[in-house]
Design an enzyme around this catalytic site. Sequence first.
Site, PDB file in Angstrom:
ATOM      1  N   GLY A  26      88.922   2.299 -13.763  1.00  0.00           N
ATOM      2  CA  GLY A  26      89.242   2.653 -15.129  1.00  0.00           C
ATOM      3  C   GLY A  26      90.098   1.616 -15.798  1.00  0.00           C
ATOM      4  O   GLY A  26      90.204   0.489 -15.341  1.00  0.00           O
ATOM      5  N   HIS A  27      90.753   2.002 -16.896  1.00  0.00           N
ATOM      6  CA  HIS A  27      91.559   1.086 -17.693  1.00  0.00           C
ATOM      7  C   HIS A  27      93.005   1.006 -17.231  1.00  0.00           C
ATOM      8  O   HIS A  27      93.773   0.240 -17.791  1.00  0.00           O
ATOM      9  CB  HIS A  27      91.554   1.526 -19.160  1.00  0.00           C
ATOM     10  CG  HIS A  27      90.230   1.339 -19.822  1.00  0.00           C
ATOM     11  ND1 HIS A  27      89.998   1.721 -21.122  1.00  0.00           N
ATOM     12  CD2 HIS A  27      89.063   0.810 -19.383  1.00  0.00           C
ATOM     13  CE1 HIS A  27      88.747   1.442 -21.455  1.00  0.00           C
ATOM     14  NE2 HIS A  27      88.169   0.904 -20.412  1.00  0.00           N
ATOM     15  N   GLY A  28      93.417   1.836 -16.297  1.00  0.00           N
ATOM     16  CA  GLY A  28      94.784   1.776 -15.828  1.00  0.00           C
ATOM     17  C   GLY A  28      95.757   2.496 -16.751  1.00  0.00           C
ATOM     18  O   GLY A  28      95.424   3.472 -17.417  1.00  0.00           O
ATOM     19  N   LEU A  56      91.571  -4.214 -20.321  1.00  0.00           N
ATOM     20  CA  LEU A  56      92.685  -3.335 -20.631  1.00  0.00           C
ATOM     21  C   LEU A  56      93.595  -3.223 -19.423  1.00  0.00           C
ATOM     22  O   LEU A  56      93.157  -3.314 -18.291  1.00  0.00           O
ATOM     23  CB  LEU A  56      92.188  -1.934 -21.018  1.00  0.00           C
ATOM     24  CG  LEU A  56      91.368  -1.834 -22.297  1.00  0.00           C
ATOM     25  CD1 LEU A  56      90.829  -0.427 -22.434  1.00  0.00           C
ATOM     26  CD2 LEU A  56      92.200  -2.178 -23.520  1.00  0.00           C
TER      27      LEU A  56
END
Length: 218
Positions: free
Chosen positions: A104-106, A139
């Site tokens: 994912g984007h963290g 991201l």
Amino acid sequence: MDLMTCVINRQILGFAFVNNSRINGITSLNSKVGHFDFFFVHHFNVSDVTITAPGDSPNTDGIKFGFSSNIHISNTLIGTRHDCIATLSGNTNMDISNVKCGPGHGLSVGSLGKNQDEKDVTDLTFRDIHNRWYSNQDLGISASKIIVSDFVLENIQMINGVSHVQIQDLKLKNIYGTSMNKVVVNLQCSKSIPWKNVELININIEHNGVDDGPSTAV
């Protein structure tokens, strides 16, 4: 618990104006939209929670907070393709530890600075975080345009990630791992408001992408 609301087509669970409560030991699986939203929530603990969604999900953020305080998140697994934990406007005193994020984007702070009525974000601590990114996404940990102060990131492991940070009063400590991009730390400073009190301590991120050469910082 003062109030709990569940809003269809926005998230699985929405908490508004909730005080002195907790979530423990539950799983949120394959949401069509976001998983947990928190708005004007204070003294709330989230622990031993699993949040998952398929890799091709359109927008299934794990946990979002706005205008909340005294939040503790620990021992949690979030893999949703989009933001793991999003800290929005008006949050203060958040402690997030022992969280596995990804794919994912963290972690994110923002988006901020878009609206006139947004409030500063203060006293945020992220520690002992394992972040795994998708290689084609840009991201990481980000914020912009309004003040984010007393912000600590410590013991963060990144796998195939890139960190973009726009923030005031920042400490990055013990961040290590790998990145698909050569630029692994990108500090985008405001032209109108200079940065203050920025510390980078023990940053060790290795470039393992297709471009030649070692990792760099901008």
